[in-house]
Design a protein around this motif. Structure first.
Motif, PDB file in Angstrom:
ATOM      1  N   LYS A   1      -8.396  -3.116   1.590  1.00  0.00           N
ATOM      2  CA  LYS A   1      -7.685  -1.843   1.657  1.00  0.00           C
ATOM      3  C   LYS A   1      -8.490  -0.711   1.019  1.00  0.00           C
ATOM      4  O   LYS A   1      -8.478   0.425   1.508  1.00  0.00           O
ATOM      5  CB  LYS A   1      -6.307  -1.973   0.996  1.00  0.00           C
ATOM      6  CG  LYS A   1      -5.337  -2.803   1.830  1.00  0.00           C
ATOM      7  CD  LYS A   1      -3.931  -2.774   1.269  1.00  0.00           C
ATOM      8  CE  LYS A   1      -2.970  -3.496   2.223  1.00  0.00           C
ATOM      9  NZ  LYS A   1      -1.575  -3.465   1.742  1.00  0.00           N
TER      10      LYS A   1
ATOM     11  N   LYS B   1      -9.890   2.612   2.954  1.00  0.00           N
ATOM     12  CA  LYS B   1      -9.639   3.971   2.461  1.00  0.00           C
ATOM     13  C   LYS B   1     -10.926   4.801   2.555  1.00  0.00           C
ATOM     14  O   LYS B   1     -10.892   5.978   2.934  1.00  0.00           O
ATOM     15  CB  LYS B   1      -9.145   3.909   1.004  1.00  0.00           C
ATOM     16  CG  LYS B   1      -8.740   5.264   0.449  1.00  0.00           C
ATOM     17  CD  LYS B   1      -8.206   5.144  -0.980  1.00  0.00           C
ATOM     18  CE  LYS B   1      -7.820   6.516  -1.519  1.00  0.00           C
ATOM     19  NZ  LYS B   1      -7.323   6.423  -2.921  1.00  0.00           N
TER      20      LYS B   1
ATOM     21  N   ARG C   1     -11.518   5.629   6.159  1.00  0.00           N
ATOM     22  CA  ARG C   1     -10.646   6.746   6.557  1.00  0.00           C
ATOM     23  C   ARG C   1     -11.257   8.078   6.143  1.00  0.00           C
ATOM     24  O   ARG C   1     -11.307   9.028   6.935  1.00  0.00           O
ATOM     25  CB  ARG C   1      -9.263   6.573   5.919  1.00  0.00           C
ATOM     26  CG  ARG C   1      -8.272   7.666   6.311  1.00  0.00           C
ATOM     27  CD  ARG C   1      -6.968   7.581   5.526  1.00  0.00           C
ATOM     28  NE  ARG C   1      -6.216   6.385   5.852  1.00  0.00           N
ATOM     29  CZ  ARG C   1      -6.030   5.357   5.046  1.00  0.00           C
ATOM     30  NH1 ARG C   1      -6.592   5.366   3.815  1.00  0.00           N
ATOM     31  NH2 ARG C   1      -5.332   4.313   5.409  1.00  0.00           N
TER      32      ARG C   1
END
Length: 450
Positions: free
Chosen positions: A29, A33, A36
């Motif tokens: 995760k 991030k 992103r």
């Protein structure tokens, strides 16, 4: 260089992932991030980024990845697959009309996006495939547009039909179609008017031309440098006129590449071609899988080989290959190779298509290539043909002739020797990797005369 910034950031993320023996859900995760943020900074549409990261997370945070022996590699594989899906999965090619002899391609776009030049580039590309295109000059509002199309059409060997600037573009388009029928052209490419911004008059005229010709393809040209504005333009044209595909220009000058990553997801329309330079040959078929590979730093060897096949003379490549085998490569050959490299987009263009592992090759500053050429041209015929005779006094004379410092001559000669050694080793290395064949990298270096 296209996607340069995005590639660097993604490689940093993946390098961290590969460094971990095992991934936790938190590790994944945290990495996503970073992915992103990298995509948003590359000017990718935020809704597209949200869905893209969500799709990766659904696949990456699972037992198959987290318990894998190579979890980092598994995540990279998933990102690669999702990137391909994002950009369209399959390559879209222009298909010829089935119900008539002439395929009509309508070129649309805003002023400054490179539409007129792209029309000529496309005509040249289709002619190289054996077609007989005709270009029609229907941009009657920009005085230079008709002349620009005529000049570029002449350069690519494609005829241009025009009726001047005082005629209704719809009538020009109809007359161009009749001309194409008379001259047995199988493709009509219509360069329509662009505007500084979208307006109803432009859309209405475009619609009339499209209807009058029953256009088979309406291709929208957008400028990659305008980022998300290019995506907005594509959405508006699709809503008001309808487009069948997009050509993204100036992708070589956009280090972010957000437009290319967003268009298919936002508009539902595929990218057919990308402009990768100012030369009329610098229009590339868009392959989603190859572009994903470039973005992730895996290179695009197939496109480089295809470019070499189109640009490099086969007989010259064989001659050079023989010289290399006999260790006879000299400065005359070096000059020839510099010309071939320019045809392939320069060293930066070639390196952009090579896997990141290619960074171990000898460094050559592309901005100094002009001075390198001047140094070689300052040599005598004997010196060019026999580099081993270059002693200090000869190098001093060469430096004066080229207007450079003696240290620059020494550096260039040293780089030349490094390159000669490397190229002498490459054919054998590549043949062993390709089992003696001419495909893959072996085929590329064979084409380049390496």
């Amino acid at each position: 260089m296209a996607f340069e910034s995005l590639t660097e950031k993604l490689q940093r993320v993946f390098r961290d992932l590969r460094g971990k023996g095992k991934l936790s859900e938190a590790d994944t995760k945290a990495a996503l991030k970073e992915v992103r943020m990298a995509l948003l900074e590359a000017d990718v549409n935020f809704k597209v980024v949200k869905q893209f990261v969500k799709s990766i997370e659904e696949r990456a945070v699972g037992a198959e990845v987290l318990e894998s022996l190579t979890p980092g590699q598994q995540v990279v594989k998933i990102v690669n697959e999702e990137l391909i899906k994002l950009m369209g999965s399959e390559t879209t090619e222009i298909k010829m009309a089935q119900d008539r002899d002439i395929t009509v391609i309508l070129m649309a776009g805003l002023q400054g996006a490179g539409k007129t030049t792209t029309a000529a580039k496309l005509a040249g590309k289709l002619k190289a495939k054996g077609h007989r295109p005709l270009l029609a000059a229907c941009d009657v509002y920009r005085p230079a547009a008709i002349e620009q199309l005529r000049v570029n059409g002449e350069k690519v060997g494609v005829p241009v039909f025009s009726m001047g600037s005082g005629v209704d573009p719809v009538n020009i388009a109809r007359a161009a179609f009749e001309k194409a029928r008379q001259d047995h052209n199988d493709i009509l490419i219509v360069d329509t008017a662009g505007r500084l911004q979208i307006d109803e008059q432009m859309m209405e005229e475009l619609g009339r031309i499209k209807e009058a010709l029953r256009a088979d393809w309406t291709l929208l040209t957008v400028d990659a440098m305008t980022g998300q504005e290019a995506v907005n333009v594509a959405k508006t044209f699709e809503d008001k006129v309808g487009v069948d595909g997009v050509i993204v220009t100036k992708l070589d000058g956009d280090t972010r590449g957000g437009a290319a990553l967003s268009i298919k997801a936002v508009t539902g329309k595929p990218i057919l071609f990308v402009g990768m330079g100012e030369k009329l040959s610098d229009l590339e078929q868009f392959y989603p899988d190859r572009m994903a590979s470039r973005i992730l730093g895996m290179g695009d060897i197939l496109s480089l080989i295809e470019k070499a096949q189109a640009e490099v003379d086969e007989a010259e490549a064989r001659r050079m290959s023989e010289k290399l085998k006999k260790a006879e490569f000299d400065f005359n050959d070096f000059l020839d190779q510099m010309k071939q490299v320019k045809k392939l987009g320069g060293i930066a263009g070639i390196m952009a298509m090579m896997p990141t592992a290619g960074a171990s090759m000898p460094e050559i500053d592309e901005s100094h290539m002009g001075r390198v050429e001047a140094m070689i041209l300052s040599m005598s015929k004997e010196e060019r043909a026999n580099p081993s005779i270059l002693n200090p006094s000869r190098k001093n004379r060469i430096a004066r002739g080229a207007g450079v410092d003696i240290n620059e001559v020494n550096r260039m000669v040293k780089q030349f020797e490094q390159m000669r050694k490397m190229m002498k080793q490459l054919p054998g290395m590549m043949k062993s990797k390709n089992r003696g064949g001419r495909g893959g990298l072996g085929g590329l270096f064979g084409k380049l005369g390496f």
